[in-house]
Scaffold this motif. Structure first.
Motif, PDB file in Angstrom:
ATOM      1  N   ILE A 671       0.849  -1.036  -0.157  1.00  0.00           N
ATOM      2  CA  ILE A 671       0.453   0.105   0.104  1.00  0.00           C
ATOM      3  C   ILE A 671       0.997   0.936  -0.107  1.00  0.00           C
ATOM      4  O   ILE A 671       0.387   1.849  -0.842  1.00  0.00           O
ATOM      5  N   ALA A 672       1.880   1.131   0.870  1.00  0.00           N
ATOM      6  CA  ALA A 672       2.666   2.486   0.878  1.00  0.00           C
ATOM      7  C   ALA A 672       3.520   2.739   0.003  1.00  0.00           C
ATOM      8  O   ALA A 672       3.904   3.877  -0.497  1.00  0.00           O
ATOM      9  N   ARG A 673       4.202   1.431  -0.706  1.00  0.00           N
ATOM     10  CA  ARG A 673       4.849   1.690  -2.235  1.00  0.00           C
ATOM     11  C   ARG A 673       3.654   2.016  -3.225  1.00  0.00           C
ATOM     12  O   ARG A 673       4.051   2.803  -4.235  1.00  0.00           O
ATOM     13  N   GLY A 674       2.614   1.547  -3.547  1.00  0.00           N
ATOM     14  CA  GLY A 674       1.399   2.705  -4.275  1.00  0.00           C
ATOM     15  C   GLY A 674       0.692   3.428  -4.440  1.00  0.00           C
ATOM     16  O   GLY A 674       0.156   4.469  -5.090  1.00  0.00           O
ATOM     17  N   PHE A 675       1.378   4.134  -2.630  1.00  0.00           N
ATOM     18  CA  PHE A 675       1.051   5.276  -2.537  1.00  0.00           C
ATOM     19  C   PHE A 675       1.941   6.746  -3.339  1.00  0.00           C
ATOM     20  O   PHE A 675       1.810   7.370  -3.957  1.00  0.00           O
ATOM     21  N   LEU A 676       2.828   5.855  -3.068  1.00  0.00           N
ATOM     22  CA  LEU A 676       3.782   6.373  -3.051  1.00  0.00           C
ATOM     23  C   LEU A 676       3.446   7.124  -4.779  1.00  0.00           C
ATOM     24  O   LEU A 676       4.262   7.545  -5.892  1.00  0.00           O
TER      25      LEU A 676
END
Length: 762
Positions: A671-676
C-alpha cells in the motif's frame, strides 16, 4: 623590475593564506608584503615581470585546501618601492567585507600528533592548525585575529608563540593555536555539577560504557551522548529528552564502525571523511535493524568533527565506538552553548558533563545531508558550511530575506553573495526567536551592508514576518512579501543559478496561498519575476487547525469523509471522531489545505492506525520506510479535475482504494509503495498536461526530502524528456526559502515601481 598590487577576495583568512603567499614569494624571489583587510588579503610584490606572472598563476593553482579564492585583482604600479624581503603586516582595520571559513574537523596531521605520546599535544582535545579547527563558532569580529575570537583570553605559551611566528610551521598565524600548557581545558562534572578528578575523557567514556548519558560540549553547541549500541541507554535518553520517535544520529569512531550499521560506497565514505563532517543519511545493512535509533531504513551517521569527539570515541577507557549524539536543548529550544545553562537545563537528564572553558560565540547545529547524484542533498545546511556564502547569478546588494516560521533562517545579499544563516529552528518560542535575532545581529556585524530592501513570507502571523516589518520600518526601507511556494520555486532556481521561466512542482507541508487558503501541493509556472498557479491537489480539511499536524488521525478522518466513506477507520476515540465529523460537516475550524505533506500524514494514519506523531514530517518519513524495494506497489487510480483554472489531483478515488486495501489486509509495504507510485504518476501527468512549453522542471518543498519520491519523480520526468533541476546547495525544505526570497527581491529591483504585494496573486 616591476611592482604589482594584489587583492585576493574569498575565504582567505584563518586558512594559512598569508603564509602560503610568503612561501610563494620566496619561491619566485619576490619582495613585498601582505596583510588581512576587511575585504580579504591585499599586498604588494616586486621582482622580475616573469616571476610576478608565475606567482599569480601559482596562486590560482596552489591555494591552501581550505581557502576559497573568488577573485584575484592585480595592478602594476608606477615603479618598484625597493622592498627588502617579504613581510606579513598587521591586519588593517575597516568595514568587514571578507568571507569567513566554517568550522572544520581536525586534519590528519593534527590527529597524528594527538595520538603520539612523544608529542606535547598528546591527547589534547583542542589541537588545531591553519588547515583545521574552529573558525565561525569562535569569531566575535573581523578581521579574523586571535583578539577577535573567544581564544582572546588564552595567552600563548613560548613554544606556541614560536610556532605562531614561524613561517615554515603548520601553525603559523593559526589563531586558535594552543597546547595543554596555555590553551582551553576540558573537565568532567558529575550529575550534581561537581568537578571530578582524573582524565575527563576517560571519566566520560566509563560513564558511557556503564549506560550513562553524558553532555558533551563541541564547537557549536552541547550534545547529549550515550552508547548507540545499547537499546536501554537510548531508551533512557529518549525518555529524559522527551524524544520518543525522532531518528537519532550516531557518531562512529571510524569507517569500520560505520559499516557495522550501514552499507557504504566510496562516495559516501569520502563525504563522511570530508573536513566539513556532515551527518550523512545512509542505508542500514538491515532495514529492520537498529529500530531504537531510527524507525526508517536509513540512519544518520557522522565521524568525529572535533578532537574531543575523536578522543571520546577512541575506546581507550572501554568506551563505546559508536555514540548517539543529539542536541542538548529544552524542548523546542535551540541547542545549549554555555556551561552554566547546560548544568541548569540538563539537571535530571545528564549523568555527567564533559565540558570545556572555551566559549562558543556562534551557535551552530550539525549539518544533515544524503548523497544524491554524487553530491550532498541537504536536509539541514549548518556546521561546516555556514557562514560560507552561495554565489548568485545576479547581484542582490542590500537585500535581507527573513525566511519563514518553521526551519527558520535568513539570507543577506552583498554583491553576488548570499550569506545564509546556520540552522535556527522553529520560531515558536522566545528562545528560538532570540537565537534568530542574535544570529542575524552577528551576520550584520560580520557582513555589513547598506539595506535597500527587505523581503519576507506573505503569511502575516509568522514571527519572521513581524521581525521583517519592525526592521523595515526602523530602517526606512521597502518590505516585499512573497508567496511561500513561489519562494520555494525561486530557491531551486537560484540554487541552480537560473532565473526561469520554469515549471515548478512544489510539494510541502503548509503555506499561505495567494487566495488566502492553505497550499502545499502546487504546480507553478513562472520565473523570479512572477508566477501562475496551474495545478494542485484536492484540499484536505485540517480539522481543528494546527492540531491536525500532530494528531494525524484527524487528517485520516477528513480524507475518509471527503471520499464518502464511513469514519470508523480513522484512528481516533469514538467520541472525538463523532465530534470532529460534525465539525467537518459544519465547515467550522476546518481549514482546507492542498498539502502533499498533510496527505502523507492522513494516509499514514489510515494505513497504520497511528493517531498522533511527535514531530513534523514523522508520518511521511515512516510511510516512506514502509515501502520496500522487493514488494511491488498496488496500482492506484490517479484522476484529476479542473476548478477555477487549476488542474487538481482528485484524492478521493485514491483514498477509497487505499481504505479498501487496508480493510482487506493487503500488506502495508504494498500500500505504501502504491501510494508513493501514485504521487509519481500524478507528478508525471501534471507535467504532461500543464507544461506544454517543455520548460525546465524544478522540484522543491520539504516533501522532496523523501528519497523515493525524489528519485522516482526525477527519473519519470527525465524519461519524458523534461530537464529536471533539484536542490544542490540548500535544503528543499523551508530552510531554503530565504534564498528564494532573496532572488525574487533582486529580480524585483530590476523593475521600476514594484509594489509590495508582488507574488500575492494567482
Amino acid at each position: 623590475m616591476k611592482r604589482l598590487r594584489l587583492q585576493v577576495n574569498g575565504i582567505v583568512q584563518g586558512v594559512g593564506f598569508r603564509p602560503f603567499l610568503h612561501r610563494l614569494a620566496r619561491r619566485f624571489a619576490l619582495a613585498g608584503w601582505v596583510r588581512n583587510t576587511a575585504a580579504g588579503v591585499e599586498g604588494e610584490l616586486e621582482g622580475q615581470a616573469a616571476a610576478l606572472a608565475a606567482f599569480v598563476q601559482a596562486l590560482r593553482r596552489e591555494a591552501p585546501p581550505l581557502a576559497v579564492v573568488e577573485e584575484i585583482k592585480t595592478e602594476y604600479l608606477a615603479a618598484p618601492a625597493g622592498y627588502r624581503g617579504f613581510a606579513i603586516r598587521p591586519s588593517a582595520a575597516g568595514a568587514a567585507a571578507t568571507l569567513i571559513a566554517p568550522d572544520l574537523a581536525p586534519c590528519a596531521a593534527c590527529l597524528r600528533e594527538m595520538a603520539d605520546p612523544a608529542n606535547r599535544r598528546y591527547r589534547y582535545p583542542f589541537i588545531n592548525c591553519t588547515d583545521c579547527g574552529p573558525r565561525f563558532s569562535i569569531l566575535r569580529a573581523l578581521p579574523y585575529d586571535r583578539a577577535n575570537t573567544t581564544m582572546a583570553g588564552f595567552a600563548m605559551c613560548a613554544p606556541c608563540a614560536a610556532e605562531y611566528e614561524d613561517i615554515e610551521n603548520r601553525r603559523y598565524h593559526a589563531q586558535p593555536n594552543a597546547c595543554p600548557a596555555c590553551g582551553p581545558q576540558a573537565f568532567y562534572l558529575d550529575a550534581a555539577g561537581r568537578r571530578c578528578p582524573g582524565d575527563p575523557v576517560a571519566l566520560a567514556q566509563r560513564a558511557l560504557a556503564a549506560g550513562g548519558i553524558v553532555a558533551v560540549k563541541g564547537t557549536g553547541g552541547i550534545h547529549l551522548a550515550c552508547d548507540a549500541r545499547s537499546a536501554a541507554a537510548v531508551a533512557r535518553l529518549r525518555g529524559r529528552k522527551h524524544r520518543p520517535a525522532r531518528p537519532l544520529a550516531v557518531l562512529c569512531r571510524d569507517l569500520a564502525a560505520v559499516r557495522t550499521f550501514c552499507t557504504l560506497d566510496e562516495a559516501e565514505a569520502a563525504w563522511l571523511q570530508n573536513p566539513r563532517r556532515p551527518i550523512l543519511l545512509l542505508q542500514k545493512r538491515d532495514p529492520d535493524a537498529w529500530g531504537f535509533l531510527s524507525a526508517t531504513a536509513r540512519l544518520g551517521v557522522l565521524l568525529p568533527y572535533t578532537p574531543l569527539h575523536a578522543l571520546l570515541a577512541d575506546g581507550t577507557a572501554g568506551g563505546p565506538d559508536a555514540l548517539v549524539l543529539t542536541s542538548a536543548n529544552r524542548p523546542g529550544c535551540p541547542v545549549l552553548t554555555g556551561n552554566a545553562e547546560a548544568l541548569a537545563a540538563l539537571d535530571g537528564v545528564a549523568d555527567g558533563f564533559l565540558l570545556h572553558d572555551r566559549p562558543i560565540e556562534n551557535r551552530c547545529d550539525d549539518s544533515v545531508a544524503m548523497l544524491w547524484q554524487g553530491a550532498p542533498y541537504f536536509l539541514r545546511r549548518s556546521r561546516g558550511w555556514a557562514p560560507q556564502p552561495l554565489l548568485l547569478a545576479a547581484p542582490a546588494d542590500g537585500i535581507l530575506a527573513f525566511g519563514a516560521e518553521q526551519k527558520a533562517g535568513f539570507a543577506l545579499g552583498r554583491g553576488r553573495h548570499a550569506f545564509l544563516s546556520q540552522h535556527i529552528g522553529d520560531l515558536k518560542n522566545a528562545e528560538t526567536l532570540d537565537h534568530y535575532r542574535a544570529a542575524l545581529k552577528a551576520y550584520l556585524r560580520f557582513f555589513p551592508f547598506e539595506p535597500r530592501r527587505f523581503v519576507c513570507d506573505a503569511h502575516p502571523d509568522y514571527s519572521s514576518t513581524h521581525e521583517a516589518e519592525a526592521r523595515a520600518a526602523a530602517a526606512g526601507v521597502p518590505l516585499l512579501r512573497v508567496q511561500h511556494h513561489w519562494a520555494h520555486m525561486a530557491a531551486c532556481l537560484a540554487d541552480n543559478k537560473l532565473a526561469g521561466p520554469a515549471f515548478g512542482l512544489i510539494w510541502d507541508g503548509t503555506g499561505l496561498g495567494a487566495d488566502g487558503t492553505v497550499w502545499g501541493g502546487e504546480c507553478l509556472v513562472g520565473s523570479l519575476r512572477g508566477y501562475a498557479r496551474v495545478g494542485s491537489v484536492r484540499p484536505v480539511a485540517l480539522l481543528g487547525g494546527d492540531a491536525a499536524a500532530r494528531q494525524i488521525g484527524r487528517l485520516a478522518l477528513a480524507l475518509l469523509l471527503d471520499a464518502g466513506l464511513p469514519p470508523d477507520a480513522a484512528p481516533l476515540p469514538a467520541e472525538q471522531r463523532a465530534a470532529l465529523a460534525a465539525l467537518w460537516r459544519s465547515g467550522l475550524r476546518s481549514t482546507p489545505a492542498s498539502s502533499i505533506g498533510r496527505l502523507f500524514d492522513g494516509v499514514y494514519a489510515l494505513l497504520t492506525g497511528v493517531e498522533t506523531v511527535s514531530y513534523e514530517g514523522e508520518g511521511a518519513e515512516r510511510l516512506e520506510a514502509l515501502a520496500r524495494p522487493d514488494v511491488p506497489g498496488r496500482l492506484y487510480p490517479v484522476e484529476f479535475y479542473e476548478q477555477d483554472g487549476v488542474r487538481r489531483l482528485d484524492t478521493r478515488p485514491l483514498v477509497r482504494a487505499i481504505a479498501a486495501d487496508c480493510a482487506a489486509g493487503v500488506s502495508r509495504a504494498a500500500i505504501a509503495r502504491g501510494f508513493l507510485d501514485a504521487l509519481v504518476a500524478a507528478a508525471r501527468s501534471q507535467c504532461r498536461a500543464l507544461n506544454a512549453q517543455r520548460l525546465p522542471v524544478v522540484l522543491s518543498g520539504g516533501v522532496f526530502l523523501d528519497r523515493y519520491l525524489l528519485e522516482a519523480v526525477t527519473a519519470a520526468l527525465t524519461a519524458d524528456g523534461f530537464t529536471v533541476y533539484t536542490h544542490r546547495r540548500v535544503s528543499p525544505s523551508d530552510e531554503g526559502l530565504p534564498l528564494g526570497q532573496l532572488a525574487i527581491a533582486a529580480a524585483a529591483e530590476e523593475r521600476e515601481g514594484e509594489n509590495e504585494e508582488l507574488g500575492m496573486r494567482n
